[in-house]
Design a protein around this motif. Sequence first.
Motif, PDB file in Angstrom:
ATOM      1  N   ALA A   1      -3.722  -3.362  -2.309  1.00 37.00           N
ATOM      2  CA  ALA A   1      -2.691  -4.181  -1.673  1.00 37.00           C
ATOM      3  C   ALA A   1      -3.295  -5.425  -1.046  1.00 37.00           C
ATOM      4  O   ALA A   1      -2.742  -6.530  -1.158  1.00 37.00           O
TER       5      ALA A   1
ATOM      6  N   SER B   1       0.835  -1.208   0.000  1.00 44.03           N
ATOM      7  CA  SER B   1       0.000   0.000   0.000  1.00 44.03           C
ATOM      8  C   SER B   1       0.869   1.257   0.000  1.00 44.03           C
ATOM      9  O   SER B   1       0.595   2.227  -0.715  1.00 44.03           O
TER      10      SER B   1
ATOM     11  N   ALA C   1      -5.219   2.474  -2.253  1.00 52.21           N
ATOM     12  CA  ALA C   1      -3.979   1.702  -2.175  1.00 52.21           C
ATOM     13  C   ALA C   1      -4.119   0.544  -1.199  1.00 52.21           C
ATOM     14  O   ALA C   1      -3.641  -0.572  -1.467  1.00 52.21           O
ATOM     15  N   ASP C   2      -4.787   0.780  -0.051  1.00 50.14           N
ATOM     16  CA  ASP C   2      -5.013  -0.294   0.924  1.00 50.14           C
ATOM     17  C   ASP C   2      -5.833  -1.426   0.311  1.00 50.14           C
ATOM     18  O   ASP C   2      -5.514  -2.610   0.490  1.00 50.14           O
TER      19      ASP C   2
ATOM     20  N   LYS D   1      -4.666   6.704  -0.228  1.00 51.88           N
ATOM     21  CA  LYS D   1      -4.427   5.650   0.756  1.00 51.88           C
ATOM     22  C   LYS D   1      -5.538   4.601   0.760  1.00 51.88           C
ATOM     23  O   LYS D   1      -5.268   3.392   0.783  1.00 51.88           O
TER      24      LYS D   1
END
Length: 489
Positions: free
Chosen positions: A430, A413, A426-427, A423
């Motif tokens: 991931a 992430s 991205a979290d 974020k």
Amino acid sequence: MNKSKLALIIIVALGAVWTGGAWFTGKTAEAEYKTQVENLNKQLTSAKSAVAFSVKIENVRFDRGLFSSEMSYDILIESTQDKTQTWRLPFAGTLYHGPLPLNLVRQFDFSPAVFSSHSQLIKNELTTPWFDYTKEQNPITADISLNYMQEFDAALNLAAGDIKLEDIAVNWSNAFIKYAATPKKQGEFNYRYDAAKLTLTDKALADIKLADKAETQSDLSAIDIELQNLDGLMQIIPATNDITTGLYKGKIENLTYTYHFADNKKTANTIYFNNFNYDYAANENEGMLNYDIHNRADSLKINDKNLGGVQLDLQANHLPTNLVAQLIHGIKQQADEKEINEILLKILENQPHFRISPLALQNTAGKFTGNFNIELAHADFANALKKGNVLSLFKQFSLNIDTDKPALVEFLSTLQQLSGVAKEKADGYAQQQVDRIANTLKKQNVIVEEGGSAKFNLAIVNDKLMLNGNEIPEEYIGLMLFGLMMQSK
């Protein structure tokens, strides 16, 4: 005889003894000073391959007096890469004779000593720029002493300064370098900088090799390297073939690399280490080199995104000194790839042993740890592959990876966020990637899951290659290596 006369006689007697002792030890002090300088020069000669400069003390001269001798000498500094880069720095000062050197007595230090000296850089036409760099403070002062236990101490004090040249700029705080040696202990250097900054531009960037040359090298405009609170130690042990061995260790509170680009659309990239510790040891035994390297940082940040704490410990043992020297020389001379590969093959033929234990990354969600251990039995790769006996190449082989899945999610992430992804997005990305890859590898028996962690264990055990406790037939290994070789072509 009254007490006052007795006291006066004692004072006069002590004064006569001190005066006579100082006069008598003057010649001894000068001779010992020259001896210690010769010993120090040997250490400095050993250090030249580690610091890319040769340093030597020359032309030591004395004009003896009663309690002290006026002295002068030169420090010659030469680049080991460019012989045109040479500086001769003249010094002058005072050598105070024992048994109680006057400069120490003035500081209420009554420790007996063979000598104690203080000297500083002389200002002349050649050194005037150095005084300009330090705003008229004396750039370098030196204090040296030797006691009757033959304990030798030297301290070089550097004044804060600022240098701006065509393509290099450097500024630094007050700093010191100390050297200490005894008859029973190898001499060592201690050094400290409170702060320093190096900026490279234009021609100074020519030797910077970036992984993505086509995209970044042309528009890289400057690199800043900054450090705060460096404490270090260096113990040098001479080895053959100009290879430097010894101990190098220290701690840097903050170490920052900043890359600037000419393209206004590209923001500067910053790599930041907090509490970076290094510990490097190298020794030579019967013509073989052994390296033991430890690196640790409490945190590694890229553009203010914290990847976590990092650790890298590695060992490289049983490396032929003469071949390592040839390899270093070949790389410096930019030898062709074939020549470099031939040297590397000869090194492998000597059955070196390599270990990474561990490579670790720890963030707020957990830890990733990898360990690698390989020791060659021989380097006849073609014959081993032909006979289908690949495992015979190794005395030892193991690769272990143990990772907390949440730690891997956070790491991926963070990498996504560095690419500009928000974020939350991205979290999610991931997490999906880690779940997908983990499920695939688990089905293929490549990894084993235990709770929230994933483990991979590949090792040679009793002449069998085992993956997570299951044997891999040797014919599969040969086919796999053959496929890799075909892909490389």
